[in-house]
Structures are given as C-alpha cells and as structure tokens.
Design a protein around this motif. Structure first.
Motif, mmCIF file in Angstrom:
data_model
loop_
_atom_site.group_PDB
_atom_site.id
_atom_site.type_symbol
_atom_site.label_atom_id
_atom_site.label_comp_id
_atom_site.label_asym_id
_atom_site.label_seq_id
_atom_site.Cartn_x
_atom_site.Cartn_y
_atom_site.Cartn_z
ATOM 1 N N GLY A 74 0.798 -1.225 0.000
ATOM 2 C CA GLY A 74 0.000 0.000 0.000
ATOM 3 C C GLY A 74 0.824 1.265 0.000
ATOM 4 N N ARG A 75 2.147 1.143 0.142
ATOM 5 C CA ARG A 75 3.034 2.309 0.072
ATOM 6 C C ARG A 75 3.730 2.315 -1.292
ATOM 7 N NH1 ARG A 75 4.387 4.424 5.274
ATOM 8 N NH2 ARG A 75 3.710 3.106 7.002
ATOM 9 N N ASP A 76 4.121 3.487 -1.740
ATOM 10 C CA ASP A 76 4.781 3.599 -3.041
ATOM 11 C C ASP A 76 6.280 3.334 -2.887
ATOM 12 O OD1 ASP A 76 5.000 4.023 -5.764
ATOM 13 O OD2 ASP A 76 5.343 6.174 -5.546
ATOM 14 N N ILE A 77 6.596 2.138 -2.405
ATOM 15 C CA ILE A 77 7.993 1.760 -2.183
ATOM 16 C C ILE A 77 8.501 0.905 -3.329
ATOM 17 C CG2 ILE A 77 9.532 0.438 -0.667
ATOM 18 C CD1 ILE A 77 7.824 1.347 1.678
ATOM 19 N N LEU A 78 7.679 -0.014 -3.790
ATOM 20 C CA LEU A 78 7.980 -0.832 -4.964
ATOM 21 C C LEU A 78 6.736 -0.850 -5.850
ATOM 22 C CD1 LEU A 78 9.749 -3.847 -3.207
ATOM 23 C CD2 LEU A 78 10.869 -2.048 -4.527
ATOM 24 N N THR B 78 11.327 2.569 -6.424
ATOM 25 C CA THR B 78 10.909 3.968 -6.545
ATOM 26 C C THR B 78 11.988 4.847 -5.923
ATOM 27 O OG1 THR B 78 9.661 3.886 -4.462
ATOM 28 C CG2 THR B 78 8.486 3.294 -6.484
ATOM 29 N N SER B 79 11.585 5.884 -5.246
ATOM 30 C CA SER B 79 12.550 6.819 -4.663
ATOM 31 C C SER B 79 13.020 6.389 -3.278
ATOM 32 C CB SER B 79 11.933 8.219 -4.576
ATOM 33 O OG SER B 79 10.756 8.195 -3.782
ATOM 34 N N TYR B 80 12.494 5.275 -2.743
ATOM 35 C CA TYR B 80 12.909 4.812 -1.417
ATOM 36 C C TYR B 80 14.184 3.993 -1.520
ATOM 37 C CZ TYR B 80 8.544 6.295 0.770
ATOM 38 O OH TYR B 80 7.503 7.036 1.256
ATOM 39 N N VAL B 81 15.165 4.344 -0.691
ATOM 40 C CA VAL B 81 16.418 3.587 -0.666
ATOM 41 C C VAL B 81 16.602 2.979 0.717
ATOM 42 C CG1 VAL B 81 17.469 5.038 -2.436
ATOM 43 C CG2 VAL B 81 17.818 5.601 -0.027
ATOM 44 N N PRO C 295 21.150 4.331 -3.274
ATOM 45 C CA PRO C 295 20.897 5.681 -3.796
ATOM 46 C C PRO C 295 21.832 6.004 -4.942
ATOM 47 C CG PRO C 295 22.189 5.817 -1.791
ATOM 48 C CD PRO C 295 21.850 4.358 -1.964
ATOM 49 N N ARG C 296 21.438 6.986 -5.775
ATOM 50 C CA ARG C 296 22.305 7.421 -6.871
ATOM 51 C C ARG C 296 23.477 8.245 -6.357
ATOM 52 N NH1 ARG C 296 17.251 8.718 -9.268
ATOM 53 N NH2 ARG C 296 17.649 10.909 -8.879
ATOM 54 N N LEU D 205 15.959 1.329 7.956
ATOM 55 C CA LEU D 205 15.527 2.707 7.737
ATOM 56 C C LEU D 205 15.412 2.973 6.236
ATOM 57 C CD1 LEU D 205 17.917 4.440 10.290
ATOM 58 C CD2 LEU D 205 15.577 3.649 10.677
ATOM 59 N N LEU D 206 14.215 3.317 5.787
ATOM 60 C CA LEU D 206 13.999 3.656 4.384
ATOM 61 C C LEU D 206 13.909 5.171 4.236
ATOM 62 C CD1 LEU D 206 11.406 1.021 3.125
ATOM 63 C CD2 LEU D 206 13.888 0.863 3.297
ATOM 64 N N ILE D 207 14.529 5.681 3.186
ATOM 65 C CA ILE D 207 14.595 7.125 2.961
ATOM 66 C C ILE D 207 13.981 7.449 1.610
ATOM 67 C CG2 ILE D 207 16.149 9.091 2.713
ATOM 68 C CD1 ILE D 207 18.159 7.445 4.413
ATOM 69 N N ASP D 208 13.018 8.361 1.603
ATOM 70 C CA ASP D 208 12.396 8.815 0.359
ATOM 71 C C ASP D 208 13.282 9.905 -0.229
ATOM 72 O OD1 ASP D 208 10.888 9.739 -1.713
ATOM 73 O OD2 ASP D 208 9.068 10.092 -0.551
ATOM 74 N N THR D 209 14.068 9.559 -1.261
ATOM 75 C CA THR D 209 15.026 10.513 -1.811
ATOM 76 C C THR D 209 14.350 11.652 -2.562
ATOM 77 O OG1 THR D 209 15.302 9.088 -3.764
ATOM 78 C CG2 THR D 209 16.882 8.815 -1.963
ATOM 79 N N ASN D 210 13.099 11.472 -3.004
ATOM 80 C CA ASN D 210 12.398 12.586 -3.656
ATOM 81 C C ASN D 210 12.210 13.748 -2.685
ATOM 82 O OD1 ASN D 210 12.216 11.198 -6.034
ATOM 83 N ND2 ASN D 210 10.041 10.750 -5.900
ATOM 84 N N LYS D 211 11.626 13.458 -1.549
ATOM 85 C CA LYS D 211 11.411 14.506 -0.542
ATOM 86 C C LYS D 211 12.742 14.989 0.030
ATOM 87 C CE LYS D 211 6.771 12.989 0.825
ATOM 88 N NZ LYS D 211 6.111 14.171 0.239
#
Length: 473
Positions: free
Chosen positions: A47-51, A65-68, A83-84, A289-295
């Motif tokens: 339900g989360r936009d993780i994959l 997605t943007s989660y690393v 992450p990039r 710990l997952l990090i949303d790199t977009n935000k």
C-alpha cells in the motif's frame, strides 16, 4: 531444532537482490506473486509507493521507486535499493535536513560515524525504547555479589580464620565473621543501559525549535522503564565501558543474548557517535531505515539555499512554497466573464486552489523574485544524447506557477547524472523562459562547491547582483 538454528536456516533461504533507485528489479515473479496472482508483500510496505509492479516488454516486473535502504519484500526476498548519490552525501543530506525516515520492523546492522546529532538521537531513542521493552519482558540480567558482615546471627558461610582472629582470641564467644552471595541487578551491563536511557531522556526533554511529534509519549514510556532500573547505581565516570562483557569481548550468557543489541546501542549513544547509512556495518543493530530521496532532495536544496541566504545576507527570504510561500492558484475576476450572455459563477470562489512551488525567493518588499520546482527524476537516463528536455508535466507545472507569481521565467532543479552541469536554458513557453539547473551530488568532495554554485546562480536569477554586499535586514 533450536530457535537459533531455525533463524540461521531461514536466513540462508533468503534471496537478496540489489538495485539502484528507480531501476527495474529482476526477481522471479513466483517469489512475489501468489497462485491467484495477488502480490505477496510485507504488510509494512504493502500500500506504500515503495515498490511498483508494472509491465515492461510484456513481462511483469517490480520497479524500485525513490525509497532507498534494505526492504524486506516478503519472507523470501530482501531488496537492497542503493541511492544514486554517494552514501556519505545521503547521510549528510538526512542530517542537514532532519529528514524523517520510515522505520520497518525488520532489523539490519549499521556503521557508526562522526558525531551524533538530533536526527541520529531521535532514531536511537526509538530503537532503545523498543529494545528495553524486549529486555524487561525477558528479564533483567543479575549477578551474585559477595557480601561480608559480622555479628551474633551469622548466615551464609562463616569465615573461621577471621572469626578466631577478631572474636575468639579476645574472648567473645557469640560473634562470628561470615559472608554470603546476594543477587543484584547493579552490574556494569545495567549501569551502561541506564546511562544511555538517561542520555536519551535528556535529549527528548530538551527544548527544540521543532519538537518531534510524540516526544512527550516517549518520555513517559522511558520514565516507566527507568523505574525498573532504580536499584542500579549511576556511574557518571562510565567505568562500565571498561567491562569486557559490556564491550562484547566476553560473550553474554546464552539465556541473556537479547542484551547484546541494547548494549551495543547504549555504547554508541554514550560515545555520542552518529549513524552512517551504508548498506552494511556491524556497530549497531536498528530497524531498517527507508529514505524517500524525492522529498529528501527537495528539502536538501531548500535548506542549502536558506543557509546560503543567511550566511551571505541575501535581501530576500527562502520559503517553502508548500507552506508559507504558497499563494492562491485562481483569481475570481470582477466582473465575472459572460461568454454566453450572463455571468458564470467561478468554482474558485469556493476553492481558489494553491500554487505551491518547492522553492520561493521573496524580497524584503514582499515581491516574488524566483520560484523553482525541485524534481529528483532521472529522465533521459537511456537517451542517445547527454542533454534532453525536462519532463513535459514538470515544465507545465513550473510555467503555471511562474505565471501565477508574476514572473517571466521559471526554474527546475534536478540532480545531475550526465551531460551539462549547472544552469541550462531549456527555451521559452510564450512569455516564460524555462531554466533547468543540474546539481552535481555525485562526489562527496565536490558537494560544497556544487551547492555554492547553485546558490550563486539562484541569487543571480533572482536579481541579486554578483558581489552585492550583505544586508542586515
């Protein structure tokens, strides 16, 4: 089979897949699809936009997605999304922005590095509270300590030699010297954990510019846990850090193995060491710990510009257009338009909508000088040419905002990954010039220079003359 053997065997059966953010993930669909074609995902990420599941060349695949971070896809597969940017830059970005992370119940080990800041201490506080719940449920570790006394009612073991010397030789027949062993929780391991609890309590209790939500509940929870440590003495000199069992040089009793994670975390807290986000390490065990790199990228750009503005005394404010820098998107004209002969009521009179660019530069006179949309996208990654146009929807949004803020130009800010670095002129959409700034965060040693160049460029676009002296405003 023992519990430890079961865990080891289960870990051996896990499949670990590595990829970069936004990449497609090569995983056999049988490992994440059920027989009736439903996704079999860890409930924490479902339900989360993780994959994302999508079709690519007729094949159903997963895409990061943007989660690393380390993502437990289900009980059979773990996905490690890198992450990039270099990990050192990612750690810096998280620390400087105080960016929130998504903690999963799955655990992984991290390296410690540098000094502990508020962000690291917040993570440590959450982890220590959970470890303490487990520890108190399983039982506190005790040891037997020798006690010595003398008197008329001996118990335990009588020391005949000392009794003869002290009492019998002096004609005292009704006294003896004796010793016994007493169970106590006042041991180095518990002193170490109690000191870490007090350090976390001090961190949560101190005044902050932006108090974290739920700190009061954490303080109450920690105070309750401290009651169990009342009989443990405070060791302000931290002599327990010389204890071999505390340091892990001596193994814990098998029945008390659950102490290890709490002790390792306590040592990191007391030494004031920060956390590095590398995918690996052995210093401390925490929730994944997952990090949303977009935000994170958006916050980092805005925070970096704010720091430059404050340091150089820009005569303008750097605002977050998602909050204090936003304006109404629609106006309601007076008189209303009458294309069919009579006025048509405007929906905007009920809801004017919001124009909310990621970055807004506003002069001290209240005029808007620049708006920017910050996008952590990888468009053009597989293009034949190094420099390609920004995504159409990004440009449309940025141009709309520029018109609403009364500007004749707009700026997109992207992370650089190939082609031209720095400012690129995209073109003009009717009356609005579109610029794209490519921020190079690909190397740790060039990051400060790249941020300084971005700040100087934004200031120039906003009309701040090069070399303009700082203001005291």
């Amino acid at each position: 089979m023992t519990r430890a053997a079961e865990v080891t065997e289960a870990a051996a059966d896990l499949i670990v897949v590595e990829c970069a953010e936004h990449d497609n993930i090569e995983i056999d669909a049988a490992l994440w699809l059920s027989g009736d074609h439903h996704l079999v995902l860890n409930p924490e990420i479902d339900g989360r936009d993780i994959l994302r599941a999508n079709f690519r060349r007729g094949v159903l695949r997963l895409q990061a997605t943007s989660y690393v971070g380390v993502i437990p896809l289900n009980d059979r597969v773990i996905v490690r999304v890198k992450p990039r940017v270099p990990i050192a830059n990612l750690t810096r970005m998280v620390i400087e922005t105080g960016h929130d992370v998504l903690a999963l119940s799955a655990f992984r080990e991290y390296s410690s590095r540098g000094s502990a800041d508020d962000w690291a201490m917040d993570v440590y506080a959450d982890a220590l509270l959970d470890y303490l719940d487990e520890l108190l449920d399983a039982g506190m570790m005790r040891s037997y300590e020798r006690r010595d006394d003398e008197g008329c009612f001996p118990h335990g073991r009588i020391d005949f030699t000392r009794t003869m010397q002290r009492f019998a030789a002096r004609g005292v027949p009704n006294k003896a010297t004796y010793s016994w062993f007493e169970r106590t929780i006042d041991i180095p391991a518990n002193r170490c954990i109690k000191s870490a609890m007090q350090a976390v309590h001090a961190h949560l209790s101190k005044s902050k510019a932006k108090p974290r939500k739920g700190d009061r509940a954490k303080i109450t929870r920690l105070a309750g846990q401290l009651l169990a440590f009342e009989e443990v003495e405070e060791d302000t000199s931290y002599q327990f850090l010389d204890d071999s069992l505390v340091l892990g040089l001596t193994p814990l009793p098998e029945a008390r193995a659950y102490y290890r994670s709490a002790l390792d975390l306590s040592i990191v807290i007391l030494r004031g060491v920060g956390i590095a986000l590398e995918l690996g390490g052995t210093d401390v065990r925490l929730s994944s710990l997952l990090i949303d790199t977009n935000k994170l990228f958006e916050n980092f750009v805005r925070v970096s510009l704010s720091k430059s503005a404050a340091r150089q005394g820009w005569p303008m404010e750097v605002l977050d257009g998602n909050s204090e820098g936003r304006v109404d998107l629609y106006d309601v004209p007076d008189p209303l338009p009458s294309p069919l002969g009579k006025p048509i009521n405007a929906l905007a009179s009920l809801d004017p909508g919001k124009a909310q660019p990621d970055v807004v530069l506003r002069g001290l006179d209240g005029s808007f000088r620049l708006i920017a949309e910050v996008k952590n996208t990888v468009h053009g990654k597989n293009a034949r040419f190094d420099d390609v146009l920004p995504e159409r929807d990004e440009v449309e949004q940025a141009v709309t905002y520029a018109l609403r803020y009364g500007l004749d130009f707009t700026v997109l800010i992207h992370p650089w990954f190939k082609g031209t670095k720095g400012l690129v002129y995209v073109g003009r959409v009717r009356s609005v010039d579109v610029y794209d700034y490519r921020l190079d965060l690909s190397t740790e040693d060039r990051t400060d220079a790249a941020l300084a160049d971005m700040a100087a460029t934004m200031a120039g676009l906003a009309g701040l003359a090069i070399g303009q002296p700082p203001t005291s405003a």
